[in-house]
Design an enzyme around this catalytic site. Sequence first.
Site, mmCIF file in Angstrom:
data_model
loop_
_atom_site.group_PDB
_atom_site.id
_atom_site.type_symbol
_atom_site.label_atom_id
_atom_site.label_comp_id
_atom_site.label_asym_id
_atom_site.label_seq_id
_atom_site.Cartn_x
_atom_site.Cartn_y
_atom_site.Cartn_z
ATOM 1 N N SER A 38 0.848 -1.145 -0.055
ATOM 2 C CA SER A 38 0.076 -0.178 0.065
ATOM 3 C C SER A 38 0.940 1.166 -0.229
ATOM 4 C CB SER A 38 -1.155 0.010 1.176
ATOM 5 O OG SER A 38 -0.422 0.551 2.541
ATOM 6 N N ILE A 39 0.060 2.394 -0.220
ATOM 7 C CA ILE A 39 0.793 3.714 -0.159
ATOM 8 C C ILE A 39 1.293 4.182 1.294
ATOM 9 C CG2 ILE A 39 -1.307 4.971 0.497
ATOM 10 C CD1 ILE A 39 -0.606 7.058 -1.658
ATOM 11 N N LYS A 40 0.985 3.455 2.234
ATOM 12 C CA LYS A 40 1.372 3.635 3.485
ATOM 13 C C LYS A 40 2.883 3.210 3.937
ATOM 14 C CE LYS A 40 -2.625 5.592 5.116
ATOM 15 N NZ LYS A 40 -2.740 6.828 5.674
ATOM 16 N N ASP A 41 3.449 2.313 3.060
ATOM 17 C CA ASP A 41 4.762 2.184 3.434
ATOM 18 C C ASP A 41 5.537 3.483 3.140
ATOM 19 O OD1 ASP A 41 4.037 -0.388 2.712
ATOM 20 O OD2 ASP A 41 5.163 -0.806 1.307
#
Length: 332
Positions: A38-41
Amino acid sequence: MDIQSFIGKTPLVELKTFDVPADVRILAKAEFMNPGGSIKDRIVRYIVDDAERRGLIAPGATIVENTSGNTGAAIAMLAATRGYRAVLTMPDKVSKEKQDALRAMGAEVVVCPTSALPDTPDHYVTRARTLHAATPGSFMLNQYDNPLNAEAHFRSTGPEIWDALGDAVTAFVASGSTGGTISGTSRYLKQRKPDVRSVLLDPVGSVYHRYFHEGVVDPGQIAPYFVEGAGEDHLARCMDFSTIDEVLRFSDADAFATCRHLARREGLVCGGTAGANVWGAVQVARSLSGPATVVTVLPDSGGKYLSKIYNADWLTRNGFETGEIRALEPTL
């Protein structure tokens, strides 16, 4: 190279099956291709790297955080590779697939009732703060209020979009919960091209739409919704409304219908926020005349939601369509 070396530099995919004006393109950044899915990485690596540089987290320490699942997955991944313990709180609407993936990487998962009101002991944010205070030497990312969240996107997501498209970018569209993606990315793009239009997408039941338009947070407006990782029941300090030009409201049905369209006509099996983002990008695209380029993000993969938004029984139980994809009607 270790797994964290592959965070960022995700591709832009052009979406070609939506009915938008000629010469108006929709491009979506495939953030599900980050190693944690995900983008949260991006924000987790940025905040943890900063904490390590500043001595705020010691070897073997515990990272505590509230999450709708994706930030938790990124924390669990980094904790596994860097030798930290991870304790993650989340509302009970988070899919079983997300919860199981966190446990698989060794994280402790604390599930809280989605119905719990902000600042009450059982609210997943309050629970995380309580656990952080009770755990000596622990570190909390505080993603909702930490300016480094938006800064991570200012320094990575925004520049990647600009490097790929430059002055061709007309609008950036994204849903927001913490506000990091929309705030940081929009701030960077507007510094490079001030007339880039920034549009936040907010689910029915969240507080951001009315706050943006009327400056009011109405507790009576807060209501349950199924999309994970978008909207909020309180104002996140990371959300910078000065970078945003418009807030559009979407429904669960809008997001899930667009997910089905993406899967069946674009070959992209994505999460609910991706459906919401593309729905919003289509609305914005329909308000433009070409040439124009609307950019959005696909925050995570639909593999985390197979038991929910891609499951016909779940959709039927919760009153959503399962058959032919309905038309995506313009709302602007």
